[in-house]
Design a protein around this motif. Structure first.
Motif, PDB file in Angstrom:
ATOM      1  N   LYS A 115       2.448   1.671  -3.435  1.00 51.97           N
ATOM      2  CA  LYS A 115       1.453   2.169  -4.384  1.00 51.97           C
ATOM      3  C   LYS A 115       1.219   3.665  -4.190  1.00 51.97           C
ATOM      4  O   LYS A 115       1.118   4.439  -5.153  1.00 51.97           O
ATOM      5  N   GLY A 116       1.169   4.058  -2.929  1.00 51.52           N
ATOM      6  CA  GLY A 116       0.966   5.472  -2.615  1.00 51.52           C
ATOM      7  C   GLY A 116       2.121   6.318  -3.114  1.00 51.52           C
ATOM      8  O   GLY A 116       1.915   7.405  -3.648  1.00 51.52           O
ATOM      9  N   ASP A 139       0.502  18.710 -16.734  1.00 53.68           N
ATOM     10  CA  ASP A 139      -0.958  18.697 -16.681  1.00 53.68           C
ATOM     11  C   ASP A 139      -1.434  19.882 -15.852  1.00 53.68           C
ATOM     12  O   ASP A 139      -1.108  20.003 -14.676  1.00 53.68           O
ATOM     13  N   VAL A 160      -2.659  23.817  -9.882  1.00 60.52           N
ATOM     14  CA  VAL A 160      -3.646  24.879 -10.112  1.00 60.52           C
ATOM     15  C   VAL A 160      -3.158  26.234  -9.617  1.00 60.52           C
ATOM     16  O   VAL A 160      -3.801  27.239  -9.860  1.00 60.52           O
ATOM     17  N   LEU A 180      -9.969  37.534 -13.082  1.00 62.50           N
ATOM     18  CA  LEU A 180     -11.082  37.532 -12.126  1.00 62.50           C
ATOM     19  C   LEU A 180     -12.360  37.088 -12.819  1.00 62.50           C
ATOM     20  O   LEU A 180     -12.595  37.393 -13.982  1.00 62.50           O
ATOM     21  N   ARG A 181     -13.179  36.385 -12.061  1.00 54.94           N
ATOM     22  CA  ARG A 181     -14.482  35.980 -12.588  1.00 54.94           C
ATOM     23  C   ARG A 181     -15.409  37.190 -12.603  1.00 54.94           C
ATOM     24  O   ARG A 181     -15.300  38.050 -11.739  1.00 54.94           O
ATOM     25  N   GLY A 201       0.822  -1.205   0.000  1.00 56.83           N
ATOM     26  CA  GLY A 201       0.000   0.000   0.000  1.00 56.83           C
ATOM     27  C   GLY A 201       0.853   1.251   0.000  1.00 56.83           C
ATOM     28  O   GLY A 201       0.554   2.225  -0.697  1.00 56.83           O
ATOM     29  N   ILE A 202       1.938   1.208   0.764  1.00 60.22           N
ATOM     30  CA  ILE A 202       2.799   2.395   0.849  1.00 60.22           C
ATOM     31  C   ILE A 202       3.488   2.625  -0.487  1.00 60.22           C
ATOM     32  O   ILE A 202       3.591   3.758  -0.971  1.00 60.22           O
ATOM     33  N   ASP A 215      -4.194  20.334 -14.749  1.00 59.83           N
ATOM     34  CA  ASP A 215      -5.117  19.845 -13.737  1.00 59.83           C
ATOM     35  C   ASP A 215      -4.414  19.476 -12.436  1.00 59.83           C
ATOM     36  O   ASP A 215      -5.030  19.380 -11.393  1.00 59.83           O
ATOM     37  N   ARG A 216      -3.119  19.212 -12.537  1.00 64.78           N
ATOM     38  CA  ARG A 216      -2.399  18.774 -11.340  1.00 64.78           C
ATOM     39  C   ARG A 216      -1.668  19.918 -10.667  1.00 64.78           C
ATOM     40  O   ARG A 216      -1.023  19.740  -9.653  1.00 64.78           O
ATOM     41  N   GLU A 241       1.902   6.995  -6.624  1.00 64.38           N
ATOM     42  CA  GLU A 241       0.897   8.029  -6.885  1.00 64.38           C
ATOM     43  C   GLU A 241       1.480   9.425  -6.700  1.00 64.38           C
ATOM     44  O   GLU A 241       1.239  10.324  -7.514  1.00 64.38           O
ATOM     45  N   THR A 242       2.251   9.600  -5.633  1.00 65.59           N
ATOM     46  CA  THR A 242       2.867  10.919  -5.437  1.00 65.59           C
ATOM     47  C   THR A 242       3.834  11.213  -6.570  1.00 65.59           C
ATOM     48  O   THR A 242       3.927  12.350  -7.034  1.00 65.59           O
ATOM     49  N   ASN A 299       1.914  12.334  -9.561  1.00 60.89           N
ATOM     50  CA  ASN A 299       1.424  13.701  -9.402  1.00 60.89           C
ATOM     51  C   ASN A 299       2.542  14.714  -9.528  1.00 60.89           C
ATOM     52  O   ASN A 299       2.350  15.791 -10.075  1.00 60.89           O
ATOM     53  N   PHE A 300       3.730  14.340  -9.011  1.00 61.52           N
ATOM     54  CA  PHE A 300       4.859  15.273  -9.077  1.00 61.52           C
ATOM     55  C   PHE A 300       5.260  15.510 -10.532  1.00 61.52           C
ATOM     56  O   PHE A 300       5.382  16.647 -10.987  1.00 61.52           O
TER      57      PHE A 300
END
Lengths: 249, 398
Positions: free
Chosen positions: A8-9, A23, A28, A39-40, A5-6, A25-26, A12-13, A16-17
């Motif tokens: 796999k985690g 991306d 913001v 500004l909106r 599990g660790i 999306d990753r 994942e990091t 994302n890095f």
């Protein structure tokens, strides 16, 4: 197996890095002072007062009805009504705020003042960089600081401003048409009643069809020096009177 | 740190070393005549999610007594609302649970609509469901992040959660004008319609969210450290949960099937197909897992709502902003907020402000079981248990 599990985690990091470089999306966030997110349109910060034309003293839409003052949940608005009246965009004489203060350290940007205003006079600004070293005076905004031209409103809220501008233009057209019709009717009636006093009726008609937005003569003249200055001009915009040396101290 | 005498009062110092005569039922002292220690965790302790204090009595590392102390953030919300107009209380509800301002708005609007008999137009109902489910997403994602932060997973899961929340807050900003203090709902509908392109933008966020959830679960759900820290920790029994009127994900984590979206069917929730996830053990891990599963169901609701949203007005034309005076009477409006049952109880005497205004805050009522969950566990576990209950002090203290 313990540790899967660790691992796999960690994968994942890692994803994302590395993904944050490619991306959107990753990642913001932006580097704020240099980069800015646009500004909106609906974004709101603190209220400001809309005025038509360039001169805030003449074109302020607020008629000091004090509805916003009553409805404001944290009670951060303070208004004093004027003694005299000035014509609004329809030519109707209206009061105007002699004092209009908003304590933006109390304001909670809820927009209720904007919603309850029947005159489209108060709107939400988008200026958010307002930090000041003066905690009390710097955050208590007066009439001159709050007034912003309609062009500013059109820039920050284009959709809403366009809608309001059309509505106001319609109202104005209707009022002008009505004034004209009234004046004509009056003129006709007067002409029918007394044909001999034609000169007097023309002046009455001219008076009734007076162009909207025209100011009446100033009722109070503080002193001879300011008699030449624009009536009601804000403190920062008093022009020096070159034709009258010694008039300005 | 203080030594205590047998009554739990502070000992007079001077090294007087006394111990509790009686421990709460089910708690065994593991110290051999060791002294008890009273520690005040908070109100500035970073693990307490705000200004909240836990008065913990420890026997070694084991919690033998825990007293939640709150009220540091009391802002007189109910009394302010009783002295203001109905409309003026709306922006204050944003500040109750400041993570979920839109669901707070909804609960209050629902109560007033019941009181005044206002009808909400179709499109406004859909907008309410969409914003409420987006709120649930961002609340749960933050909760999971904070829970990991409490366990010592500093930063990474929380920042991933905040990154997703950012996208949802951007949606709120472009719809309501503010990211957190939205003040969006009005009696009889919503304040404004969605700006052009907003629904498509929302759909994009909803479509991309499952990828994040899968990654988040890869990162955490099977993580051995996280499982060791949460499984079997802070078990809440079904009986206790029901008798303490715990609601929301904390209740469903012990296997009680009670979701107001199903039970009450307020708004237009009966039209959507979704399941209510239930836990089995009632421990911290279940409470975490329930939130993840609820997010998946929220996404299902969002997809249906975004597909079906009709055109039309967003506010009841009979509803008026100023001079709003409902007939004398009382009403209780409740919704399934992300943290549990959020209710507003209002009594009108026919004047412009409510005679009585009462909030039923889910955070506060869920917090009452904190001691039962923490007894017998280590100090470090109290932090994760508190994190898994999901409190926001703005709502606890009001």
């Amino acid at each position: 197996m313990l540790g899967v599990g660790i691992i796999k985690g960690l994968a994942e990091t890692g994803r994302n890095f590395i993904g944050s470089y490619f991306d959107r999306d990753r990642l913001v966030t932006v580097e704020y002072p240099e980069q800015r997110v646009p500004l909106r349109e609906n974004f709101r910060q603190f209220p400001f007062l809309v005025h038509d034309g360039q001169d805030a003293a003449i074109g302020l839409r607020c008629v000091a009805c004090q509805i916003c003052e009553k409805e404001c949940p944290p009670q951060c608005i303070y208004i004093e009504k004027s003694k005299d009246k000035k014509p609004d965009h329809l030519g109707k004489p209206q009061f105007f705020p002699a004092v209009f203060n908003i304590d933006i350290s109390v304001c909670m940007s809820c927009q209720i003042c904007v919603e309850v205003c029947p005159f489209d006079a108060i709107k939400m600004d988008q200026d958010f960089e307002l930090s000041t070293a003066d905690r009390f005076g710097g955050l208590l905004l007066g009439k001159t600081q709050l007034a912003r031209p309609n062009t500013h409103f059109q820039r920050i809220h284009p959709r809403e401003a366009a809608e309001i501008d059309t509505r106001r233009a319609d109202e104005r057209q209707k009022a002008e048409a009505k004034a004209k019709a009234d004046a004509e009717a009056k003129a006709k009636a007067a002409a029918a009643a007394a044909a001999g006093t034609a000169a007097a009726t023309t002046t009455a008609a001219v008076d009734a069809a007076k162009p909207v937005g025209a100011r009446p003569a100033p009722t109070t003249v503080p002193g001879p020096a300011s008699a030449r200055a624009l009536p009601g001009a804000g403190a920062g915009t008093v022009p020096a009177a070159p034709s009258e040396p010694g008039g300005q101290v | 740190m203080l030594t205590l005498d047998a009554d739990g009062k502070q000992g007079g110092g001077g090294g007087v070393d006394r111990r509790f005569e009686v421990l709460p039922a089910g708690v065994e002292s593991n110290g051999e005549g060791g002294s008890l220690l009273e520690i005040s965790m908070g109100p500035q302790h970073p693990s307490t999610h705000g200004v909240f204090r836990m008065d913990v009595v420890l026997d070694g590392e084991t919690v033998v007594r825990l007293k939640p102390v709150f009220g540091y953030l009391h802002r007189n919300h109910e009394k302010i609302a009783e002295n203001a107009s109905y409309l003026a209380a709306m922006p204050y509800t944003d500040r109750l649970d400041y993570f979920c301002s839109l669901t707070n708005n909804w609960a209050y609007a629902l109560a007033v609509e019941k009181l005044a008999g206002l009808q909400v137009p179709e499109r406004a109902e859909f907008l309410r469901v969409i914003t409420a489910e987006l709120t649930r997403l961002q609340n749960h994602v933050c909760l999971a992040g904070f829970l990991m932060q409490d366990m010592g997973a500093s930063g990474t899961p929380l920042m991933y959660g905040f990154r997703e929340r950012e996208k949802i807050l951007d949606l709120f900003e472009s719809l309501t004008g503010a990211r957190m203090m939205c003040n969006y709902m009005r009696f009889g509908g919503c304040r404004t319609d969605a700006p052009p392109g907003w629904l498509e933008e929302a759909r994009g966020v909803v479509d991309r969210f499952p990828r994040f959830l899968d990654e988040f679960e890869n990162l955490l759900s099977g993580n051995e450290i996280m499982m060791a820290r949460t499984q079997g920790v802070g078990v809440l029994t079904r009986e206790l949960a029901v008798s303490a009127s715990v609601t929301g994900p904390v209740l469903r984590a012990c296997g009680v099937d009670y979701d107001l979206r199903k039970v009450d069917g307020y708004g237009i929730y009966p039209r959507f197909h979704f399941r209510v996830p239930l836990g089995d053990h009632g421990d911290t891990y279940d409470r975490y897992m329930i939130r993840i599963l609820e997010m998946r169901e929220s996404l299902a609701i969002l997809r249906q709502a975004l597909d079906q949203i009709p055109e039309g007005p967003v506010i009841d034309p009979k509803a008026k902003l100023r001079g709003f005076r409902p007939k004398p009477g009382e009403a209780y409006g409740r919704i399934e907020a992300p943290k549990g049952e959020l209710g507003f109880y209002l009594i009108s005497d026919g004047t412009a402000n409510p005679y009585r205004y009462r909030v039923r805050p889910p955070s506060l009522i869920n917090l009452t079981v904190l001691e039962d969950l923490c007894l017998g566990h280590n100090v470090a576990d109290t932090v994760t248990i508190l994190g898994s209950i999901d409190i926001v002090l703005g709502e606890v203290d009001r």
